[in-house]
Design a protein around this motif. Structure first.
Motif, PDB file in Angstrom:
ATOM      1  N   HIS A  58      -9.563   7.921   8.299  1.00  0.00           N
ATOM      2  CA  HIS A  58     -10.542   7.859   7.219  1.00  0.00           C
ATOM      3  C   HIS A  58     -11.560   8.988   7.312  1.00  0.00           C
ATOM      4  O   HIS A  58     -11.980   9.552   6.295  1.00  0.00           O
ATOM      5  CB  HIS A  58     -11.258   6.509   7.218  1.00  0.00           C
ATOM      6  CG  HIS A  58     -10.457   5.396   6.629  1.00  0.00           C
ATOM      7  ND1 HIS A  58      -9.642   4.605   7.371  1.00  0.00           N
ATOM      8  CD2 HIS A  58     -10.333   4.972   5.340  1.00  0.00           C
ATOM      9  CE1 HIS A  58      -9.048   3.713   6.590  1.00  0.00           C
ATOM     10  NE2 HIS A  58      -9.449   3.912   5.353  1.00  0.00           N
ATOM     11  N   THR A  75     -11.866   2.177   0.335  1.00  0.00           N
ATOM     12  CA  THR A  75     -10.978   1.314  -0.452  1.00  0.00           C
ATOM     13  C   THR A  75     -10.066   2.153  -1.342  1.00  0.00           C
ATOM     14  O   THR A  75      -8.865   1.859  -1.473  1.00  0.00           O
ATOM     15  CB  THR A  75     -11.811   0.356  -1.332  1.00  0.00           C
ATOM     16  OG1 THR A  75     -12.648  -0.451  -0.494  1.00  0.00           O
ATOM     17  CG2 THR A  75     -10.906  -0.549  -2.154  1.00  0.00           C
ATOM     18  N   LEU A  76     -10.623   3.208  -1.929  1.00  0.00           N
ATOM     19  CA  LEU A  76      -9.811   4.100  -2.764  1.00  0.00           C
ATOM     20  C   LEU A  76      -8.733   4.801  -1.945  1.00  0.00           C
ATOM     21  O   LEU A  76      -7.588   4.940  -2.385  1.00  0.00           O
ATOM     22  CB  LEU A  76     -10.706   5.153  -3.433  1.00  0.00           C
ATOM     23  CG  LEU A  76     -11.648   4.649  -4.535  1.00  0.00           C
ATOM     24  CD1 LEU A  76     -12.552   5.786  -5.009  1.00  0.00           C
ATOM     25  CD2 LEU A  76     -10.864   4.093  -5.706  1.00  0.00           C
ATOM     26  N   ILE A  77      -9.107   5.249  -0.743  1.00  0.00           N
ATOM     27  CA  ILE A  77      -8.133   5.909   0.134  1.00  0.00           C
ATOM     28  C   ILE A  77      -7.005   4.948   0.498  1.00  0.00           C
ATOM     29  O   ILE A  77      -5.823   5.309   0.476  1.00  0.00           O
ATOM     30  CB  ILE A  77      -8.840   6.426   1.412  1.00  0.00           C
ATOM     31  CG1 ILE A  77      -9.780   7.578   1.058  1.00  0.00           C
ATOM     32  CG2 ILE A  77      -7.822   6.864   2.452  1.00  0.00           C
ATOM     33  CD1 ILE A  77     -10.677   8.016   2.203  1.00  0.00           C
ATOM     34  N   LYS A  78      -7.378   3.691   0.815  1.00  0.00           N
ATOM     35  CA  LYS A  78      -6.363   2.686   1.168  1.00  0.00           C
ATOM     36  C   LYS A  78      -5.457   2.384  -0.020  1.00  0.00           C
ATOM     37  O   LYS A  78      -4.222   2.273   0.121  1.00  0.00           O
ATOM     38  CB  LYS A  78      -7.059   1.395   1.621  1.00  0.00           C
ATOM     39  CG  LYS A  78      -6.112   0.250   1.984  1.00  0.00           C
ATOM     40  CD  LYS A  78      -5.250   0.613   3.182  1.00  0.00           C
ATOM     41  CE  LYS A  78      -4.533  -0.626   3.731  1.00  0.00           C
ATOM     42  NZ  LYS A  78      -3.633  -1.248   2.766  1.00  0.00           N
ATOM     43  N   ALA A  79      -6.053   2.278  -1.227  1.00  0.00           N
ATOM     44  CA  ALA A  79      -5.251   1.996  -2.421  1.00  0.00           C
ATOM     45  C   ALA A  79      -4.273   3.130  -2.694  1.00  0.00           C
ATOM     46  O   ALA A  79      -3.110   2.894  -3.047  1.00  0.00           O
ATOM     47  CB  ALA A  79      -6.174   1.797  -3.621  1.00  0.00           C
ATOM     48  N   LYS A  80      -4.728   4.372  -2.513  1.00  0.00           N
ATOM     49  CA  LYS A  80      -3.845   5.512  -2.722  1.00  0.00           C
ATOM     50  C   LYS A  80      -2.703   5.502  -1.724  1.00  0.00           C
ATOM     51  O   LYS A  80      -1.546   5.786  -2.063  1.00  0.00           O
ATOM     52  CB  LYS A  80      -4.643   6.811  -2.597  1.00  0.00           C
ATOM     53  CG  LYS A  80      -3.805   8.059  -2.843  1.00  0.00           C
ATOM     54  CD  LYS A  80      -4.638   9.319  -2.712  1.00  0.00           C
ATOM     55  CE  LYS A  80      -3.767  10.560  -2.954  1.00  0.00           C
ATOM     56  NZ  LYS A  80      -4.543  11.809  -2.782  1.00  0.00           N
ATOM     57  N   GLN A  81      -3.009   5.147  -0.484  1.00  0.00           N
ATOM     58  CA  GLN A  81      -1.970   5.075   0.545  1.00  0.00           C
ATOM     59  C   GLN A  81      -0.937   4.008   0.197  1.00  0.00           C
ATOM     60  O   GLN A  81       0.275   4.223   0.351  1.00  0.00           O
ATOM     61  CB  GLN A  81      -2.602   4.752   1.897  1.00  0.00           C
ATOM     62  CG  GLN A  81      -1.581   4.696   3.030  1.00  0.00           C
ATOM     63  CD  GLN A  81      -2.123   4.017   4.261  1.00  0.00           C
ATOM     64  OE1 GLN A  81      -3.076   3.253   4.177  1.00  0.00           O
ATOM     65  NE2 GLN A  81      -1.515   4.276   5.400  1.00  0.00           N
ATOM     66  N   ASP A  82      -1.416   2.865  -0.296  1.00  0.00           N
ATOM     67  CA  ASP A  82      -0.492   1.785  -0.669  1.00  0.00           C
ATOM     68  C   ASP A  82       0.431   2.224  -1.803  1.00  0.00           C
ATOM     69  O   ASP A  82       1.635   1.926  -1.797  1.00  0.00           O
ATOM     70  CB  ASP A  82      -1.275   0.542  -1.093  1.00  0.00           C
ATOM     71  CG  ASP A  82      -2.005  -0.102   0.077  1.00  0.00           C
ATOM     72  OD1 ASP A  82      -1.660   0.218   1.234  1.00  0.00           O
ATOM     73  OD2 ASP A  82      -2.924  -0.903  -0.165  1.00  0.00           O
ATOM     74  N   ILE A  83      -0.136   2.923  -2.787  1.00  0.00           N
ATOM     75  CA  ILE A  83       0.659   3.388  -3.930  1.00  0.00           C
ATOM     76  C   ILE A  83       1.726   4.379  -3.481  1.00  0.00           C
ATOM     77  O   ILE A  83       2.857   4.372  -3.966  1.00  0.00           O
ATOM     78  CB  ILE A  83      -0.260   4.032  -4.997  1.00  0.00           C
ATOM     79  CG1 ILE A  83      -1.148   2.955  -5.633  1.00  0.00           C
ATOM     80  CG2 ILE A  83       0.564   4.737  -6.068  1.00  0.00           C
ATOM     81  CD1 ILE A  83      -2.195   3.516  -6.566  1.00  0.00           C
ATOM     82  N   GLU A  84       1.353   5.248  -2.527  1.00  0.00           N
ATOM     83  CA  GLU A  84       2.290   6.268  -2.058  1.00  0.00           C
ATOM     84  C   GLU A  84       3.258   5.736  -1.022  1.00  0.00           C
ATOM     85  O   GLU A  84       4.104   6.479  -0.510  1.00  0.00           O
ATOM     86  CB  GLU A  84       1.503   7.454  -1.491  1.00  0.00           C
ATOM     87  CG  GLU A  84       0.685   8.190  -2.558  1.00  0.00           C
ATOM     88  CD  GLU A  84      -0.174   9.294  -1.979  1.00  0.00           C
ATOM     89  OE1 GLU A  84      -0.287   9.363  -0.732  1.00  0.00           O
ATOM     90  OE2 GLU A  84      -0.726  10.096  -2.766  1.00  0.00           O
ATOM     91  N   HIS A 131     -17.028  11.003 -10.582  1.00  0.00           N
ATOM     92  CA  HIS A 131     -16.493   9.819  -9.892  1.00  0.00           C
ATOM     93  C   HIS A 131     -17.552   9.148  -9.021  1.00  0.00           C
ATOM     94  O   HIS A 131     -17.397   7.999  -8.606  1.00  0.00           O
ATOM     95  CB  HIS A 131     -15.257  10.190  -9.055  1.00  0.00           C
ATOM     96  CG  HIS A 131     -15.543  11.092  -7.888  1.00  0.00           C
ATOM     97  ND1 HIS A 131     -15.929  10.620  -6.666  1.00  0.00           N
ATOM     98  CD2 HIS A 131     -15.496  12.444  -7.783  1.00  0.00           C
ATOM     99  CE1 HIS A 131     -16.108  11.629  -5.838  1.00  0.00           C
ATOM    100  NE2 HIS A 131     -15.856  12.748  -6.493  1.00  0.00           N
TER     101      HIS A 131
END
Length: 413
Positions: free
Chosen positions: A132, A114-123, A51
């Motif tokens: 962070h 950004t990946l952490i934020k996207a994962k949070q939004d999905i969950e 990754h």
């Protein structure tokens, strides 16, 4: 070739197991032909599958642009690199390279956030504060406590993480293949249970026939042996087997011209052997098994030839190997059909695991069914209460004595 380049080259095998490199027939000796400079192109780079692939590549590329670091890179022992001694040389690279590495690290930290934020939004955790710094701890290949500059610790972490990931990769791939084979056998046995006695007999006969047909193939040469390489020399390269020359062979198949066989280049040498066993148009031939066989062949040659264990085969290592008895008089090669991927005990444990998973799923399904029935019962009660309320309302409207004035529900104005 540096160990870092070796790490990057060996990462190439992390591409999908469903893809493979075909050896391209060569009709001329490329070592004796100089191509015009304008026609020489860099070989396409495959994604490592890590990754942090892009970050790894860019860091290595910029470090090799620094003359001091490049010299240290080529003269440092592989074990010293693993121990972090090379990372200390980062303090001596040019200001331009350090500035670029700082920029690369800031970009990578931003990408991870950004990946952490996207994962949070999905969950669905939009209203929860995100730590962070705590979440960045999971990414071991960089120092998250200093997100602004690329330091010695960052290079040390990157080397160790890539080394660990590569060392674990082959093991994990073997385990995945084992699970695949056990799943295939489990599904076959489950299918047999659905058949009557005659159907099972026919299915078993067909299964044994396919096994026998698959095992009926030409002799497979020992990977990396003289016989195996001479066959590539003759059939893929179109050259006279009597003229076989190890050094010329190496140069022919060092496709990127860097003076080393990386894992992809090695695996390409086994295509002719694999084609003796596997044909994608045959029912009895499994292409995932072919990729496992390719991996076994590559691992075997690496273990025999790669003396300094840098996951690359140098010309010197290759030439030394061609003088050994194993190269000239190898043992026979046992293919996958002669080496079952799992033991009876492993299969039994796998079946028990599947049974537990099925039991858990059944319990969850039963629980969901109870919840559904409870909700349906509640809905029925609510419907009954609604009907009762409507009936009471209608009775009220029918009693003249209770109407003190014109009531809308009774139709009076």
């Amino acid at each position: 070739m540096s160990y870092l380049k070796g790490l990057l080259a060996s990462c190439l095998v992390l591409a999908s197991v469903l893809s493979w490199v075909k050896a391209v027939p060569i009709s001329i000796d490329k070592t004796k032909v100089k191509l015009p400079e304008e026609t020489v192109k860099e070989p396409p780079q495959s994604d490592t599958g890590l990754h942090y692939d892009r970050y790894l590549r860019e860091v290595i590329d910029f470090l090799e642009k620094d003359q001091h670091f490049r010299e240290k890179l080529h003269n440092t022992d592989m074990e010293d690199i693993k121990l972090g001694k090379l990372a200390k040389e980062l303090d001596f690279v040019s200001h331009h390279v350090r500035t670029k590495l700082d920029e690369l690290k800031r970009q990578e930290v931003s990408r991870l956030r950004t990946l952490i934020k996207a994962k949070q939004d999905i969950e669905g955790g939009n209203d929860i504060a995100v730590d962070h710094q705590a979440l960045l701890k999971q990414f071991e290949y960089l120092n998250h406590m200093n997100p602004h500059t690329f330091e010695v610790e960052d290079l040390d972490r990157l080397i160790k993480s890539a080394t660990k990931d590569l060392e674990n990769y082959d093991k994990e791939r073997h385990e995945e293949f084992k699970r695949y084979e056990m799943t295939k056998e489990h599904e076959r046995q489950e299918h047999l249970k659905t058949l009557d006695e005659e159907g099972r007999r026919k299915e078993e006969e067909h299964y044994e026939e396919m096994k026998k047909k698959h095992a009926d193939h030409p002799k497979v040469n020992h990977p990396g042996s003289k016989d195996q390489l001479k066959e590539v020399w003759e059939e893929a390269d179109g050259l006279d087997p009597e003229d076989f020359d190890p050094k010329t062979f190496f140069n022919l198949h060092d496709t990127n011209g860097d003076g080393f066989f990386d894992e992809q280049e090695l695996e390409a040498l086994f295509t002719k052997e694999l084609e003796k066993i596997y044909d994608p148009t045959n029912e009895e031939d499994d292409m995932l098994e072919m990729e496992e066989e390719r991996l076994r062949m590559r691992e075997h040659v690496m273990n025999e030839v790669d003396s300094n264990k840098d996951r690359l085969v140098s010309l010197d290592e290759f030439l030394v190997a061609t003088k050994k008895k194993e190269f000239l008089e190898p043992d026979s090669w046992e293919t996958l059909e002669q080496n079952q991927a799992y033991t009876e005990e492993e299969m039994r444990e796998f079946e028990e695991q599947l049974a537990r998973q099925e039991e858990d799923l059944n319990l969850k399904a039963a629980d969901l069914q109870k919840q559904r029935e409870g909700l349906e019962q509640q809905q029925e009660q609510l419907n009954a209460q609604k009907i009762e309320l409507q009936q009471v309302t209608e009775l009220i409207c029918l009693v003249p004595s209770m109407i003190t004035c014109g009531h809308v529900c009774c139709g009076f104005n």
